[in-house]
Design an enzyme around this catalytic site. Structure first.
Site, short mmCIF file in Angstrom:
data_model
loop_
_atom_site.label_atom_id
_atom_site.label_comp_id
_atom_site.label_asym_id
_atom_site.label_seq_id
_atom_site.Cartn_x
_atom_site.Cartn_y
_atom_site.Cartn_z
N CYS A 111 56.44 17.80 67.57
CA CYS A 111 57.15 18.45 66.47
C CYS A 111 58.46 19.10 66.96
O CYS A 111 59.35 18.42 67.43
CB CYS A 111 56.23 19.45 65.78
SG CYS A 111 56.81 20.10 64.21
N HIS A 112 58.57 20.41 66.87
CA HIS A 112 59.75 21.14 67.34
C HIS A 112 59.66 21.53 68.82
O HIS A 112 60.62 22.07 69.38
CB HIS A 112 59.98 22.41 66.51
CG HIS A 112 60.47 22.14 65.12
ND1 HIS A 112 59.66 21.69 64.11
CD2 HIS A 112 61.71 22.26 64.58
CE1 HIS A 112 60.35 21.55 63.01
NE2 HIS A 112 61.61 21.89 63.25
#
Length: 187
Positions: A111-112
């Site tokens: 994800c991030h």
């Protein structure tokens, strides 16, 4: 090459981790037989973010200051917007991530969480993926961004979002059992 049942894996996070991106790898890697520790710059517990609200608290097994990269066979970095953004501002976390990468052992980010890899300056020339909103960040840091559920480049494992968790977790197990990737260039 360690079997997953003999492996020690660290999941590094702080408040604001995307709930599923920590709890699913934690549960599935433990079910596979690995020893898995939640590591954080703070002690006590950390609170997850579940899509649009604060949710579960997860106990911290070890503060980052208590461990070394040599203690673990793999490192997992869950995403969410808050968690990796807070962690990348902590020089001790960034140093630990870079040192772990340079150990040539499996390092997984979803994800991030590739923001941490960017801050540690380990993405240049590597194939990887991330949540789509940080694609430009990965490219600007020299990474070769691709839109696939899981991308592996010499034991650097990346995925896009919670929907990719089954493939992400399977790849972590596979890479742990392959062991160190001595051909991986250090950052």
């Amino acid at each position: 090459m360690p079997k997953i049942t003999e492996a020690k894996i660290a999941i590094l996070a702080t408040d604001g981790f995307e709930q599923a991106e920590l709890t699913e790898p934690l549960d599935k890697l433990r079910e596979a037989g690995a020893t898995v520790h939640v590591v954080s710059p703070k002690s006590g517990s950390i609170k997850g973010w579940d899509q649009d609200h604060w949710d579960k608290e997860i106990p911290v097994d070890h503060e980052l200051s208590e461990i070394r990269t040599t203690d673990y066979d793999a490192l997992v970095l869950p995403g969410g917007q808050i968690n990796p953004d807070v962690l990348r501002a902590n020089p001790k976390v960034v140093s630990f991530v870079r040192e772990f990468f340079n150990s040539k052992k499996p390092l997984a980010a979803i994800c991030h969480a590739p923001w941490l890899l960017i801050e540690a300056d380990v993405v240049r020339g590597r194939d990887m993926t991330s949540y789509k909103s940080i694609k430009t960040d990965v490219i600007n840091a020299g990474g070769n961004w691709v839109d696939e559920e899981v991308v592996v480049h010499q034991a650097l494992i990346t995925s896009r979002n919670p929907g990719d968790l089954p493939a992400f977790i399977a790849k972590i197990i596979e890479e742990v059992e392959e062991g160190r990737h001595e051909d991986r260039k250090v950052a």
